[in-house]
Scaffold this motif. Structure first.
Motif, PDB file in Angstrom:
ATOM      1  N   LEU A 188       1.048  -1.138   0.181  1.00  0.00           N
ATOM      2  CA  LEU A 188       0.022   0.008   0.058  1.00  0.00           C
ATOM      3  C   LEU A 188       0.915   1.233  -0.071  1.00  0.00           C
ATOM      4  O   LEU A 188       0.566   2.105  -0.716  1.00  0.00           O
ATOM      5  CB  LEU A 188      -0.861   0.081   1.290  1.00  0.00           C
ATOM      6  CG  LEU A 188      -2.006  -0.937   1.310  1.00  0.00           C
ATOM      7  CD1 LEU A 188      -3.025  -0.927   2.555  1.00  0.00           C
ATOM      8  CD2 LEU A 188      -2.954  -0.629   0.203  1.00  0.00           C
ATOM      9  N   ALA A 189       1.803   1.206   0.792  1.00  0.00           N
ATOM     10  CA  ALA A 189       2.828   2.381   0.767  1.00  0.00           C
ATOM     11  C   ALA A 189       3.387   2.514  -0.336  1.00  0.00           C
ATOM     12  O   ALA A 189       3.720   3.887  -1.174  1.00  0.00           O
ATOM     13  CB  ALA A 189       4.004   2.261   1.907  1.00  0.00           C
ATOM     14  N   GLN A 190       3.852   1.492  -1.174  1.00  0.00           N
ATOM     15  CA  GLN A 190       4.311   1.509  -2.433  1.00  0.00           C
ATOM     16  C   GLN A 190       3.416   2.269  -3.328  1.00  0.00           C
ATOM     17  O   GLN A 190       3.963   2.911  -4.494  1.00  0.00           O
ATOM     18  CB  GLN A 190       5.033   0.092  -3.031  1.00  0.00           C
ATOM     19  CG  GLN A 190       6.212  -0.191  -2.224  1.00  0.00           C
ATOM     20  CD  GLN A 190       6.591  -1.394  -3.074  1.00  0.00           C
ATOM     21  OE1 GLN A 190       5.896  -2.553  -3.237  1.00  0.00           O
ATOM     22  NE2 GLN A 190       8.027  -1.708  -3.449  1.00  0.00           N
ATOM     23  N   CYS A 191       2.251   1.668  -3.336  1.00  0.00           N
ATOM     24  CA  CYS A 191       1.089   2.172  -4.377  1.00  0.00           C
ATOM     25  C   CYS A 191       1.027   3.758  -4.022  1.00  0.00           C
ATOM     26  O   CYS A 191       0.816   4.260  -4.971  1.00  0.00           O
ATOM     27  CB  CYS A 191      -0.094   1.245  -4.192  1.00  0.00           C
ATOM     28  SG  CYS A 191      -0.170  -0.320  -4.694  1.00  0.00           S
ATOM     29  N   GLY A 192       0.756   3.962  -2.759  1.00  0.00           N
ATOM     30  CA  GLY A 192       0.775   5.524  -2.399  1.00  0.00           C
ATOM     31  C   GLY A 192       1.940   6.236  -3.161  1.00  0.00           C
ATOM     32  O   GLY A 192       1.745   7.507  -3.773  1.00  0.00           O
ATOM     33  N   ALA A 193       3.088   5.799  -3.099  1.00  0.00           N
ATOM     34  CA  ALA A 193       4.418   6.476  -3.715  1.00  0.00           C
ATOM     35  C   ALA A 193       4.212   6.435  -5.165  1.00  0.00           C
ATOM     36  O   ALA A 193       4.483   7.321  -5.868  1.00  0.00           O
ATOM     37  CB  ALA A 193       5.736   5.648  -3.189  1.00  0.00           C
ATOM     38  N   ALA A 194       3.705   5.370  -5.797  1.00  0.00           N
ATOM     39  CA  ALA A 194       3.490   5.287  -7.270  1.00  0.00           C
ATOM     40  C   ALA A 194       2.413   6.243  -7.763  1.00  0.00           C
ATOM     41  O   ALA A 194       2.858   6.880  -8.498  1.00  0.00           O
ATOM     42  CB  ALA A 194       3.138   3.935  -7.504  1.00  0.00           C
TER      43      ALA A 194
END
Length: 365
Positions: free
Chosen positions: A265-271
């Motif tokens: 989820l954190a990676q998706c937010g950064a993306a």
């Protein structure tokens, strides 16, 4: 001459790109693919042990390198982008065109897989017939074949796209939470964790398939996912590494755990936060866009053959008089890390050679 040819190719790719092509999404996919490749090349060590070869990881000996697993475990971004693209293309195909749409996407996924299975099946038989220890054959073939689980999961989620677009990502997230509560909180059966293989990767796929995201949602996912992951690692006993570590009792990736999903989820937010800057950059910089486009055109080929490239370099190095530092030695010191970084360009050249032979055009569009 080479410079003019290169400029010509860049101009050709830029001019041939449809106006409606979302270059930011392609940029995210390229980042995800290269993250997986570099991650595998950095955390996989083929150690010569007598006449045999075994696979281990520097993370087993150098836990201080764990933060690198946070940078290079980019599968959540791949599923996020996959959900975005599949939802758009399936909607354009319409309900009547679902079978044709799905057939085309499955062909792009699995035709390159058939080549890998044929090549490595033949190679495995030849190695065993030539007296190579079974342990070595199993280790090498496993490196190539084990990542194929990703394509199977991706195929299932792709086929379910018409259902996923009607789903809320909170639903599969709740499944992952429940599974981990039963497994770890109530001492439930270990096999239950395999439910998370679909449920865990359905979370980012669903996030991508169910619509656009604002900067506010990006920041919420980044902050919330990072906070939840830190809490799970610090106070709930989850491993800090986001990839599997040989000898560890729990892996965040095999099968996915709640920590890997919150990290995703954190990676998706950064993306999501990177999407608009990437769009602007790739519109202004034709050379950068050409590189991204070429990676996307060969995404599946790169994914399927990058481990073969590393194995080929290791085999040539051993035949030339190894064992060589960073290639055949135990990854138990920073010297190994420095040596492995030096081998990365060689791996890249070998991967380019594999691409030239296979001439893959396996893109996930």
């Amino acid at each position: 001459m080479a410079t003019r040819a290169g400029r010509g190719l860049i101009e050709l790719i830029d001019a041939g790109t449809p106006a409606g092509r979302d270059r930011g999404i392609d940029g995210l996919r390229a980042i995800a693919v290269l993250g997986v490749v570099l991650g595998h090349w950095l955390v996989t060590a083929l150690v010569v042990d007598g006449d045999a070869v075994r696979v281990t990881s520097p993370l087993r000996y150098l836990p201080q390198l764990t933060p690198f697993s946070w940078l290079f475990q980019t599968l959540a971004v791949f599923f996020l982008v996959g959900g975005m693209v599949a939802a758009r293309s399936q909607a354009a195909a319409g309900a009547g065109g679902y079978r044709t749409w799905l057939r085309g996407r499955m062909a792009r996924l699995f035709r390159p897989v058939a080549v890998v299975l044929l090549v490595w099946g033949t190679a495995a038989v030849a190695m065993i017939a030539g007296g190579v220890p079974v342990q070595t054959v199993r280790a090498l073939a496993g490196l190539v074949w084990s990542p194929l689980w990703f394509l199977l999961v991706f195929a299932v989620l792709t086929a379910a796209t018409p259902l996923v677009v009607r789903m809320r990502p909170e639903w599969p997230f709740a499944v992952v939470l429940l599974v981990d509560l039963i497994r770890y909180g109530l001492d439930g059966p270990a096999w239950l964790g395999w439910v998370n293989v679909l449920a865990g990767w359905l979370v980012p796929y669903c996030l991508g398939a169910t619509g656009t995201h604002s900067r506010r949602s990006g920041w919420l996912m980044l902050a919330g996912g990072a906070t939840a992951t830190a809490a799970l690692v610090l106070w709930a006993g989850y491993p800090a590494s986001m990839v599997g570590v040989p000898g560890a009792t729990v892996s965040n990736l095999d099968p996915p755990t709640l920590a890997s999903v919150t990290f995703g989820l954190a990676q998706c937010g950064a993306a999501v936060l990177l999407l608009d800057p990437l769009r602007r950059l790739l519109r202004r910089r034709p050379a950068a866009w050409a590189a991204v486009a070429l990676v996307n055109l060969s995404a599946i080929t790169i994914f399927l053959w990058h481990q073969t490239a590393m194995i080929a370099v290791s085999a040539v190095g051993r035949a030339a008089g190894g064992p060589l530092p960073g290639l055949h030695t135990v990854p138990d010191g920073l010297g190994w890390v420095a040596a492995r970084l030096g081998w990365l360009p060689v791996f890249a050249v070998a991967l380019a050679a594999c691409w030239a032979v296979v001439r893959g055009r396996g893109a996930i569009r």
